[in-house]
Design an enzyme around this catalytic site. Structure first.
Site: not given
Ligand code: MRU
Length: 332
Positions: A55, A89, A225, A235
């Protein structure tokens, strides 16, 4: 990233490719177990991304690139695999960016291309760290949300990279780690990374951020993201709330991300698709159901923060004001 194990300190990445097989830390098991899983087919990779074994936007990007490399090795249809991987995703832009890059390079050796892509991410994260560390003074108290560390970015991190560099340079830092319900990426993953590096921190419940921002937080740094052309960004859910609290309390709010997270096709954050995940993530804490049987839950996984809350973007090309983004995107 440095990881303390019973047999000493190891330096490992969140994922890598070895002898034609992708190896990844199973992030769902941390901090209790450090288990490395093997991923052999594009379908296994799609599953590992959707179930969050892997993730974090840049790590998902690398996973997408490696998934394409697995398809290339097995002589599977790259087009079909690209569609399956991109669907896993929808919010993180790095995933479609990396998968499409592998499609463009399909005449090359995709194992080499995917590994080079992962190496480039790590290199960019190191530069984000060096650039962002200038914002951190000795004694800084920093709040971060979710996990934007090495686990989320193959290695080193985006939001955690400036903190690592500042700490390694001998600056004293203290990190407020939002626990980040519902999946607890802050409490489980960010805290684990900081502990492994010996960086002083405390986990706070998401609801406590305002209390500390009143007078005990010097800056907020988060990852992203997907970032639109105007600087609105998606994010982890709860980021928007933190940004509003930061503005209200005169705390500078920074977004650390590689330029590849900027989506040139989005003029503002309005069109960003927000992934909805299972309501069980909200109804339960871990495996334990806490809500009454019969209650429903809503579980948006991300939110979009308007650019007006962002002081600057910390990128591998420097610290950019929101007004400077578009010229950098053209030269991506
Ligand atoms: O759902 P996730 O755990 O993949 O979400 C991750 C985030 O929101 C992080 O803050 C984002 O990917 C930035 S990672 C460098």
């Amino acid at each position: 990233m440095l990881v303390k194990t019973a047999r000493g300190t190891k330096d490992i990445r969140a994922l890598w490719m070895e002898k034609g097989i992708v190896k990844a830390i199973d992030q769902r098991l941390l901090p209790d177990q450090l288990r490395i899983v093997s991923i052999r087919t594009p379908r296994e990779m799609a599953e590992a991304i959707s179930n969050m074994t892997i993730r974090g936007a840049p790590s998902i990007g690398a996973a997408g690139a490696y998934g394409m490399a697995l398809a290339w090795q097995r002589k599977e249809s790259l087009i079909k695999v690209s569609v399956i991987l991109i669907k896993t995703r929808p919010t993180a832009y790095d995933l479609s960016y990396a998968v499409n890059l592998m499609l463009e390079r399909c005449d090359e050796d995709l194992v080499k291309e995917a590994s080079a892509y992962a190496d480039r991410i790590v290199d960019k994260c190191k530069r984000i760290g060096e650039n962002g560390a200038k914002l951190i003074k000795d004694g800084s108290r920093i709040l971060t949300h979710c996990n934007a560390g090495a686990l989320a970015t193959v290695d080193f991190g985006t939001a955690l990279a400036p903190i690592r560099v500042a700490h390694r340079a001998g600056k004293k830092v203290f990190v407020y780690v939002d626990e980040t319900r519902p999946r607890l990426q802050g409490a489980k993953l960010t805290a684990w990374e900081l502990l492994n590096e010996g960086i002083d921190h405390a986990i706070i419940s998401d609801n406590a951020a305002g209390h500390y921002m009143k007078d005990s937080v010097d800056l907020v740094i988060v990852g992203a993201d997907r970032i639109a052309r105007n600087g609105d960004f998606a994010n982890k859910i709860g980021t928007y709330t933190k940004a509003v609290l930061a503005k209200e309390n005169w705390v500078p709010f920074y977004v650390a991300a590689p330029i590849s997270t900027f989506d040139p096709s989005m003029s503002t954050g309005k069109g960003i698709i927000i992934e909805e995940r299972s309501e069980d993530e909200v109804l339960c804490v871990g495996d334990c159901r806490v809500a009454p049987r019969g209650s429903k839950a809503l579980n948006p996984c991300f939110d979009v923060t308007p650019v007006k809350y962002v002081k600057a973007f910390v990128t591998e090309r420097g610290i950019l004001k929101p007004s400077e983004i578009s010229s950098f995107m053209r030269s991506k």
